[in-house]
Design a protein around this motif. Sequence first.
Motif, short mmCIF file in Angstrom:
data_model
loop_
_atom_site.label_atom_id
_atom_site.label_comp_id
_atom_site.label_asym_id
_atom_site.label_seq_id
_atom_site.Cartn_x
_atom_site.Cartn_y
_atom_site.Cartn_z
N GLY A 10 2.85 8.60 -1.63
CA GLY A 10 3.19 7.29 -1.07
C GLY A 10 2.33 6.87 0.11
O GLY A 10 2.79 6.17 1.01
N LEU A 11 1.07 7.26 0.10
CA LEU A 11 0.17 6.88 1.19
C LEU A 11 -0.54 5.56 0.93
O LEU A 11 -1.40 5.17 1.73
N GLY A 12 -0.20 4.89 -0.16
CA GLY A 12 -0.79 3.57 -0.38
C GLY A 12 -1.53 3.44 -1.70
O GLY A 12 -2.61 2.84 -1.73
N THR A 13 -0.96 3.96 -2.79
CA THR A 13 -1.59 3.79 -4.09
C THR A 13 -1.79 2.32 -4.42
O THR A 13 -2.85 1.90 -4.90
N SER A 14 -0.77 1.50 -4.13
CA SER A 14 -0.85 0.07 -4.45
C SER A 14 -1.73 -0.69 -3.46
O SER A 14 -2.55 -1.52 -3.85
N SER A 15 -1.56 -0.41 -2.17
CA SER A 15 -2.32 -1.17 -1.16
C SER A 15 -3.81 -0.87 -1.24
O SER A 15 -4.64 -1.78 -1.09
N THR A 16 -4.18 0.38 -1.49
CA THR A 16 -5.61 0.71 -1.64
C THR A 16 -6.18 0.06 -2.89
O THR A 16 -7.33 -0.39 -2.90
N LEU A 17 -5.36 -0.01 -3.95
CA LEU A 17 -5.81 -0.69 -5.17
C LEU A 17 -6.03 -2.17 -4.92
O LEU A 17 -7.07 -2.74 -5.32
N ILE A 18 -5.06 -2.82 -4.27
CA ILE A 18 -5.18 -4.25 -3.99
C ILE A 18 -6.39 -4.54 -3.12
O ILE A 18 -7.16 -5.48 -3.37
#
Length: 303
Positions: free
Chosen positions: A117-125
């Motif tokens: 939960g360190l930012g899979t989505s935010s790093t992708l975006i």
Amino acid sequence: MKTTYYSNGKLLITGEYLVLDGAKALALPTKFGQNLIVEKNNNEGIKWTSYDSDGSVWFDETIPFSAITSTTSFEKESIKNILITILRTAYQLNPNELLNSQGFIVSTQLTFPRKWGLGTSSTLINNIAQWFKIDAFTLLKNSFGGSGYDIACAQNNNPILYHIAQEKPIVEKVKFNPNFLSDLYFVYLNKKQSSKSAIASYKEKKNDLETQREIINQITQTVLNAENELSFTEALENHEKILSTILETKTVKETLFPDFKGTIKSLGAWGGDFVLVVSGENPKSYFLNKGYETIIDYSEMIL
């Protein structure tokens, strides 16, 4: 020709939930993050493969351009549909990236386990925003929403103060280097917490938070500028009490670690992911005995 984009992961030290309502938050970019590699081809779509940090494939699909340019809504939420939603939004912000190409081969590579939960989505975006040459905060807002602190971490290599003012993200680079950094640890709670569901729960429970927001702002400044470990831990514990009252939820220390001789603070969405541990003695044996095997020193985690 391949083009590689990279974004940092994130940890939110103060201001969780209340950052959505304008509170100032202290956030730390991590040494872990995610790559996105783009190569052009002629398949009239995107061959997309996502790799976890151990090299295993967790997503492998071909997405036709027609799915991205379509406006048809989805009946169910899936990894593929979430990705298409992000790509649709990126396309709407800059159609030329797809219109000027015949196809792509894309791969993503996490440098941290996806479950952390360190930012899979935010790093992708943020990576997709770099690829499409668009503003990542706008891409986030138009696709899934959120405070945007994680996007700010993705883009910065140093600690930041973050808040939202007049619906715009305000990012201030700061120094966070107290003389007790060696007493700070991050412990993974063995389960990934959904930020989306946690935010929805917060919105249901919140009332008029102006007073609490101002207190959190003061706590954030105290945490950032603490000259000694005592003032630092007192501020963190006060922060936990305030959020516990707002969320009507016991603190993680009360729930899981009541016998721990030190300070424990939830980070981000309560109930999962990582906690910050402050201890004058190495706490690894304590958490290992409790079944928590991922204990990371501050210097190993934070940029």
